[in-house]
Write an enzyme that holds these catalytic residues in place. Structure first.
Site, PDB file in Angstrom:
ATOM      1  N   CYS A  68       4.673   4.521 -57.705  1.00 33.00           N
ATOM      2  CA  CYS A  68       4.076   3.824 -55.902  1.00 33.00           C
ATOM      3  C   CYS A  68       3.497   2.599 -55.822  1.00 33.00           C
ATOM      4  O   CYS A  68       3.124   2.333 -54.896  1.00 33.00           O
ATOM      5  CB  CYS A  68       2.661   4.789 -55.573  1.00 33.00           C
ATOM      6  SG  CYS A  68       3.648   6.794 -55.686  1.00 33.00           S
ATOM      7  N   GLN A 121       1.966  16.978 -55.689  1.00 27.60           N
ATOM      8  CA  GLN A 121       2.714  16.726 -57.308  1.00 27.60           C
ATOM      9  C   GLN A 121       3.044  18.276 -57.302  1.00 27.60           C
ATOM     10  O   GLN A 121       3.699  19.510 -57.923  1.00 27.60           O
ATOM     11  CB  GLN A 121       2.119  15.664 -58.476  1.00 27.60           C
ATOM     12  CG  GLN A 121       2.236  14.874 -58.361  1.00 27.60           C
ATOM     13  CD  GLN A 121       3.845  14.264 -58.320  1.00 27.60           C
ATOM     14  OE1 GLN A 121       4.817  15.236 -58.915  1.00 27.60           O
ATOM     15  NE2 GLN A 121       4.225  13.040 -57.424  1.00 27.60           N
ATOM     16  N   THR A 139       6.958  10.944 -31.901  1.00 34.81           N
ATOM     17  CA  THR A 139       7.819  11.906 -31.232  1.00 34.81           C
ATOM     18  C   THR A 139       7.659  12.462 -33.301  1.00 34.81           C
ATOM     19  O   THR A 139       7.771  11.109 -33.835  1.00 34.81           O
ATOM     20  CB  THR A 139       8.715  11.216 -30.811  1.00 34.81           C
ATOM     21  OG1 THR A 139       8.495  10.723 -29.829  1.00 34.81           O
ATOM     22  CG2 THR A 139       9.978  12.022 -31.153  1.00 34.81           C
TER      23      THR A 139
HETATM   24  N1  PLP Z   1      -0.243  12.222 -53.841  1.00 33.70           N
HETATM   25  C1  PLP Z   1       0.264  11.823 -55.022  1.00 33.70           C
HETATM   26  C2  PLP Z   1      -0.279  12.986 -55.909  1.00 33.70           C
HETATM   27  C3  PLP Z   1       1.659  11.643 -55.313  1.00 33.70           C
HETATM   28  O1  PLP Z   1       2.132  11.617 -56.225  1.00 33.70           O
HETATM   29  C4  PLP Z   1       2.248  10.622 -53.786  1.00 33.70           C
HETATM   30  C5  PLP Z   1       3.069  10.141 -54.430  1.00 33.70           C
HETATM   31  O2  PLP Z   1       3.712   9.597 -54.959  1.00 33.70           O
HETATM   32  C6  PLP Z   1       1.395  10.789 -53.148  1.00 33.70           C
HETATM   33  C7  PLP Z   1      -0.058  11.063 -52.813  1.00 33.70           C
HETATM   34  C8  PLP Z   1       2.062  10.280 -51.457  1.00 33.70           C
HETATM   35  O3  PLP Z   1       2.749  10.384 -51.312  1.00 33.70           O
HETATM   36  P1  PLP Z   1       4.177  10.687 -49.777  1.00 33.70           P
HETATM   37  O4  PLP Z   1       4.752   9.522 -51.481  1.00 33.70           O
HETATM   38  O5  PLP Z   1       4.275  11.163 -49.619  1.00 33.70           O
HETATM   39  O6  PLP Z   1       3.204   9.525 -48.941  1.00 33.70           O
END
Ligand code: PLP
Length: 370
Positions: free
Chosen positions: A313, A168, A226
């Site tokens: 997420c 972030q 790849t």
């Molecule tokens: N770390 C943080 C602090 C995040 O906010 C996120 C995604 O929201 C991630 C890791 C994960 O990254 P990615 O979405 O590229 O897998």
């Protein structure tokens, strides 16, 4: 109907047109970057140019950049392949760190949202086994910036290594991996306006990576598979752009602060999580007491405004954000937290629209409560 307002940059930033063009060109050019013919060599050049751009963004050696399938993979590789006997992670890490080692010990955070370096020093006094410490640079939900340099100094003094999730922070604030002092960092392209599904593990010692994905010898044997040439090309272009525009990004703090002031003027009971700590310039976690986050997200969405209830997420699940729980925020208040995150396309007019919409919602819910 007026255009939609997107205020969810911490989930995924809109892709820079230049990054989209870089993806498009690489896709059309095709070829496998391991092939030795001319098209293969051209693909290789795109990857190496991108690697250099990503390294420049965070003041790292390009040899230490392992290009991955995103921030989650980079965090998993750092934590799962560290070889450490003991893993210590902060309570507010992203799930891709927390879930990478379910036996990890949890470091507490202060009510202000920062990891407490004294707690780390204490953890070392109780157990001297070789450890990995994972502390993020900026929290995805509150934007609070963590004392990574201090954590790294304490950890190194106790012979531990440090991984820092800078997903972030990179492209939002200056990130200088050399002066922060961690041993590895995770980055993610889509938080910087690059494509999704691409990221990097940044290593201080380029040969220090354990393998997460086994197979071919790509990425100097540190990540098989790849290479995603198009995604990597887009990441490189986005890294160049955000590196050049850090000052513009810093300017978002003025818009964000105005928004917070106006919200508090509408409702003096509304409050901002982590407001007293150093924060990313674009992030605000606003608590509207008495109105659950999901209801806020839906009402604002109906008004054409995209924001998020804590971390996006976890695919639409509405739970009490564990970050707020770790900060000791009361459950009832934590359920009412909304994350607003600004970015390169955000305008003053959009913030006006958000505040009007938020204020209307506040009035409607206040009537219902009364
Ligand atoms: N770390 C943080 C602090 C995040 O906010 C996120 C995604 O929201 C991630 C890791 C994960 O990254 P990615 O979405 O590229 O897998």
């Amino acid at each position: 109907m007026s255009a939609r307002v997107y205020l969810d940059y911490n989930a995924s930033a809109p892709v820079w047109p230049e990054a989209a063009s870089a993806v498009d060109e690489a896709l059309r050019a095709g070829a496998n970057a391991s092939s030795i013919h001319a098209p293969g060599r051209a693909a290789r050049t795109r990857i190496e140019d991108a690697r250099e751009a990503v390294a420049r963004l965070v003041g790292a050696d390009p040899a230490g950049i392992v290009l991955t399938g995103g921030g989650t993979e980079a965090n998993n590789q750092a934590v799962r392949c560290s070889g450490a006997e003991r893993v210590l992670v902060s309570a507010i890490e992203h799930e891709s760190v927390l879930a990478a080692d379910e036996a990890a010990e949890i470091l507490p955070v202060t009510p202000g949202g920062t990891v407490d370096p004294a707690a780390l020093a204490h953890a070392f006094s109780a157990d001297a086994r070789p450890a990995l410490v994972a502390v993020m640079l900026a929290n995805n939900e509150t934007g609070v910036i963590q004392p990574v340099a201090e954590i790294a100094e304490i950890a190194h003094r106790h012979g531990a290594r440090v991984h820092c999730d800078a997903v972030q922070a990179a492209g939002k604030i200056p990130v200088d991996t050399a002066s922060l002092g961690a041993d590895s960092y995770a980055l993610s392209a889509h938080k910087t306006g690059g494509p999704q599904g691409v990221g990097a593990l940044v290593l201080r010692d380029p040969d220090a990576a354990g393998r997460l994905i086994h197979g071919g010898g790509q990425e100097r044997g540190r990540r098989a598979g790849t290479e995603n040439v198009a995604g990597i090309a887009g990441f490189g272009r986005a890294a160049e752009i955000v590196g050049e525009r850090l000052e513009d990004f810093a300017g978002l703090a003025a818009l964000r602060d105005r928004m917070e002031e106006e919200i508090r003027a509408v409702d003096p009971e509304a409050w901002i999580v982590g407001a007293d700590a150093p924060r990313l310039p674009n992030t605000s976690m606003v608590v509207m007491p008495g109105c659950e986050s999901a209801a806020q997200v839906i009402a604002l969405d109906l008004d054409g405004i995209a924001v998020s209830a804590g971390s996006a997420c976890s695919s639409g699940q509405v739970r009490i954000p564990y970050v707020l729980d770790a900060m000791g925020v009361d459950d009832a208040e934590a359920r009412c937290a909304l994350r607003v995150s600004l970015g390169w396309r955000t305008t003053s007019h959009e913030i006006d629209r958000f505040v009007v919409s938020w204020a209307n919602l506040r009035r409607r819910t206040a009537r219902r409560v009364a």
